[in-house]
Design a protein around this motif. Sequence first.
Motif, PDB file in Angstrom:
ATOM      1  N   PRO A  22      37.124 107.534 -88.970  1.00  0.00           N
ATOM      2  CA  PRO A  22      36.037 108.512 -89.025  1.00  0.00           C
ATOM      3  C   PRO A  22      34.833 108.170 -88.152  1.00  0.00           C
ATOM      4  O   PRO A  22      34.037 109.042 -87.850  1.00  0.00           O
ATOM      5  CB  PRO A  22      35.653 108.536 -90.496  1.00  0.00           C
ATOM      6  CG  PRO A  22      36.101 107.213 -91.030  1.00  0.00           C
ATOM      7  CD  PRO A  22      37.297 106.824 -90.224  1.00  0.00           C
ATOM      8  N   PHE A  23      34.706 106.890 -87.744  1.00  0.00           N
ATOM      9  CA  PHE A  23      33.564 106.484 -86.932  1.00  0.00           C
ATOM     10  C   PHE A  23      34.022 105.566 -85.801  1.00  0.00           C
ATOM     11  O   PHE A  23      35.057 104.914 -85.890  1.00  0.00           O
ATOM     12  CB  PHE A  23      32.528 105.741 -87.783  1.00  0.00           C
ATOM     13  CG  PHE A  23      31.973 106.552 -88.916  1.00  0.00           C
ATOM     14  CD1 PHE A  23      31.081 107.580 -88.679  1.00  0.00           C
ATOM     15  CD2 PHE A  23      32.360 106.292 -90.220  1.00  0.00           C
ATOM     16  CE1 PHE A  23      30.570 108.334 -89.715  1.00  0.00           C
ATOM     17  CE2 PHE A  23      31.857 107.035 -91.269  1.00  0.00           C
ATOM     18  CZ  PHE A  23      30.960 108.060 -91.011  1.00  0.00           C
ATOM     19  N   LYS A  24      33.196 105.488 -84.783  1.00  0.00           N
ATOM     20  CA  LYS A  24      33.486 104.630 -83.631  1.00  0.00           C
ATOM     21  C   LYS A  24      33.240 103.166 -84.006  1.00  0.00           C
ATOM     22  O   LYS A  24      32.291 102.842 -84.703  1.00  0.00           O
ATOM     23  CB  LYS A  24      32.564 105.057 -82.480  1.00  0.00           C
ATOM     24  CG  LYS A  24      32.802 104.309 -81.189  1.00  0.00           C
ATOM     25  CD  LYS A  24      31.984 104.952 -80.086  1.00  0.00           C
ATOM     26  CE  LYS A  24      32.064 104.210 -78.786  1.00  0.00           C
ATOM     27  NZ  LYS A  24      33.329 103.693 -78.391  1.00  0.00           N
ATOM     28  N   GLY A  25      34.122 102.283 -83.521  1.00  0.00           N
ATOM     29  CA  GLY A  25      33.925 100.850 -83.680  1.00  0.00           C
ATOM     30  C   GLY A  25      34.431 100.257 -84.978  1.00  0.00           C
ATOM     31  O   GLY A  25      34.189  99.075 -85.240  1.00  0.00           O
ATOM     32  N   ILE A  47      32.636  90.518 -80.876  1.00  0.00           N
ATOM     33  CA  ILE A  47      31.729  90.038 -81.922  1.00  0.00           C
ATOM     34  C   ILE A  47      32.210  90.647 -83.237  1.00  0.00           C
ATOM     35  O   ILE A  47      32.279  91.875 -83.370  1.00  0.00           O
ATOM     36  CB  ILE A  47      30.268  90.453 -81.651  1.00  0.00           C
ATOM     37  CG1 ILE A  47      29.786  89.911 -80.309  1.00  0.00           C
ATOM     38  CG2 ILE A  47      29.364  89.974 -82.784  1.00  0.00           C
ATOM     39  CD1 ILE A  47      28.410  90.431 -79.897  1.00  0.00           C
ATOM     40  N   TRP A  48      32.573  89.782 -84.173  1.00  0.00           N
ATOM     41  CA  TRP A  48      33.021  90.233 -85.495  1.00  0.00           C
ATOM     42  C   TRP A  48      31.809  90.671 -86.297  1.00  0.00           C
ATOM     43  O   TRP A  48      30.832  89.932 -86.419  1.00  0.00           O
ATOM     44  CB  TRP A  48      33.752  89.098 -86.203  1.00  0.00           C
ATOM     45  CG  TRP A  48      34.209  89.470 -87.563  1.00  0.00           C
ATOM     46  CD1 TRP A  48      33.698  89.029 -88.752  1.00  0.00           C
ATOM     47  CD2 TRP A  48      35.268  90.367 -87.892  1.00  0.00           C
ATOM     48  NE1 TRP A  48      34.391  89.600 -89.785  1.00  0.00           N
ATOM     49  CE2 TRP A  48      35.349  90.423 -89.295  1.00  0.00           C
ATOM     50  CE3 TRP A  48      36.147  91.135 -87.127  1.00  0.00           C
ATOM     51  CZ2 TRP A  48      36.283  91.215 -89.955  1.00  0.00           C
ATOM     52  CZ3 TRP A  48      37.074  91.920 -87.785  1.00  0.00           C
ATOM     53  CH2 TRP A  48      37.139  91.959 -89.173  1.00  0.00           C
ATOM     54  N   LEU A  49      31.844  91.891 -86.841  1.00  0.00           N
ATOM     55  CA  LEU A  49      30.691  92.454 -87.537  1.00  0.00           C
ATOM     56  C   LEU A  49      30.879  92.575 -89.043  1.00  0.00           C
ATOM     57  O   LEU A  49      30.015  93.110 -89.733  1.00  0.00           O
ATOM     58  CB  LEU A  49      30.357  93.836 -86.942  1.00  0.00           C
ATOM     59  CG  LEU A  49      30.104  93.848 -85.441  1.00  0.00           C
ATOM     60  CD1 LEU A  49      29.917  95.258 -84.939  1.00  0.00           C
ATOM     61  CD2 LEU A  49      28.916  92.965 -85.080  1.00  0.00           C
ATOM     62  N   GLY A  50      32.004  92.123 -89.552  1.00  0.00           N
ATOM     63  CA  GLY A  50      32.179  92.069 -91.002  1.00  0.00           C
ATOM     64  C   GLY A  50      33.203  93.030 -91.551  1.00  0.00           C
ATOM     65  O   GLY A  50      33.757  93.877 -90.849  1.00  0.00           O
ATOM     66  N   SER A  51      33.442  92.871 -92.837  1.00  0.00           N
ATOM     67  CA  SER A  51      34.405  93.656 -93.600  1.00  0.00           C
ATOM     68  C   SER A  51      33.639  94.343 -94.734  1.00  0.00           C
ATOM     69  O   SER A  51      32.856  93.686 -95.437  1.00  0.00           O
ATOM     70  CB  SER A  51      35.466  92.701 -94.160  1.00  0.00           C
ATOM     71  OG  SER A  51      36.389  93.387 -94.941  1.00  0.00           O
ATOM     72  N   TYR A  52      33.889  95.634 -94.929  1.00  0.00           N
ATOM     73  CA  TYR A  52      33.080  96.419 -95.862  1.00  0.00           C
ATOM     74  C   TYR A  52      33.948  97.315 -96.737  1.00  0.00           C
ATOM     75  O   TYR A  52      35.081  97.639 -96.397  1.00  0.00           O
ATOM     76  CB  TYR A  52      32.063  97.270 -95.081  1.00  0.00           C
ATOM     77  CG  TYR A  52      31.204  96.429 -94.190  1.00  0.00           C
ATOM     78  CD1 TYR A  52      30.102  95.763 -94.689  1.00  0.00           C
ATOM     79  CD2 TYR A  52      31.526  96.254 -92.847  1.00  0.00           C
ATOM     80  CE1 TYR A  52      29.325  94.946 -93.872  1.00  0.00           C
ATOM     81  CE2 TYR A  52      30.759  95.443 -92.031  1.00  0.00           C
ATOM     82  CZ  TYR A  52      29.662  94.799 -92.551  1.00  0.00           C
ATOM     83  OH  TYR A  52      28.904  93.990 -91.740  1.00  0.00           O
ATOM     84  N   SER A  53      33.388  97.744 -97.847  1.00  0.00           N
ATOM     85  CA  SER A  53      34.103  98.621 -98.781  1.00  0.00           C
ATOM     86  C   SER A  53      34.151 100.063 -98.306  1.00  0.00           C
ATOM     87  O   SER A  53      35.056 100.800 -98.675  1.00  0.00           O
ATOM     88  CB  SER A  53      33.432  98.587-100.156  1.00  0.00           C
ATOM     89  OG  SER A  53      33.435  97.297-100.672  1.00  0.00           O
ATOM     90  N   ALA A  61      26.995  98.886 -89.394  1.00  0.00           N
ATOM     91  CA  ALA A  61      26.999  97.551 -88.787  1.00  0.00           C
ATOM     92  C   ALA A  61      27.308  97.671 -87.298  1.00  0.00           C
ATOM     93  O   ALA A  61      26.649  97.038 -86.461  1.00  0.00           O
ATOM     94  CB  ALA A  61      28.026  96.656 -89.490  1.00  0.00           C
ATOM     95  N   TYR A  62      28.298  98.486 -86.958  1.00  0.00           N
ATOM     96  CA  TYR A  62      28.648  98.708 -85.551  1.00  0.00           C
ATOM     97  C   TYR A  62      27.457  99.294 -84.789  1.00  0.00           C
ATOM     98  O   TYR A  62      27.123  98.840 -83.690  1.00  0.00           O
ATOM     99  CB  TYR A  62      29.851  99.644 -85.444  1.00  0.00           C
ATOM    100  CG  TYR A  62      30.143 100.058 -84.024  1.00  0.00           C
ATOM    101  CD1 TYR A  62      30.881  99.228 -83.183  1.00  0.00           C
ATOM    102  CD2 TYR A  62      29.657 101.252 -83.508  1.00  0.00           C
ATOM    103  CE1 TYR A  62      31.127  99.595 -81.866  1.00  0.00           C
ATOM    104  CE2 TYR A  62      29.888 101.624 -82.196  1.00  0.00           C
ATOM    105  CZ  TYR A  62      30.627 100.795 -81.388  1.00  0.00           C
ATOM    106  OH  TYR A  62      30.859 101.153 -80.088  1.00  0.00           O
TER     107      TYR A  62
END
Length: 161
Positions: A22-25, A47-53, A61-62
Amino acid sequence: MEKGTAVVASRDGSRKSAAERPFKGIRMRKWGKWVAEIREPNKRSRIWLGSYSTPVAAARAYDTAVFYLRGPSARLNFPDLLAGEKVGGDLSASSIRKKAIEVGARVDALEAAHRHHHQHNYNHGYDEELKPSTGGFLHRVDLNKMPDPDPEDSDIERERK
């Protein structure tokens, strides 16, 4: 596929609908978590930006990272949310990661609290109808047990005799 549905080609050549991304990145892991990462400019590294629910948290974050990497001209998922932000000099990959993870974690927490609040209010209203007026727990009746005789019934039987 429905008319007007966007299709994205992935690295392995498979085609994915916009509903799956649904979103870029961001992308969704097999187990349901949403992850975000971004490629560093003029480098092969990411660059790792994390894991989210939620996909919104990963997308925010992206957006934070791409904004700090590319400035105000960056293509964002939520352009209105970073309008007026100032880019502070040349940041390192670890600084960008830290800022992006802070934003993503904050959004994830807010989304989780919103879901919990919505779910609690929905259940709360339903539970209120089921609670007895005494305010205690809902009394559950054992349907396999024979009912106890009503005291009024025994009084009526005594009067008949």
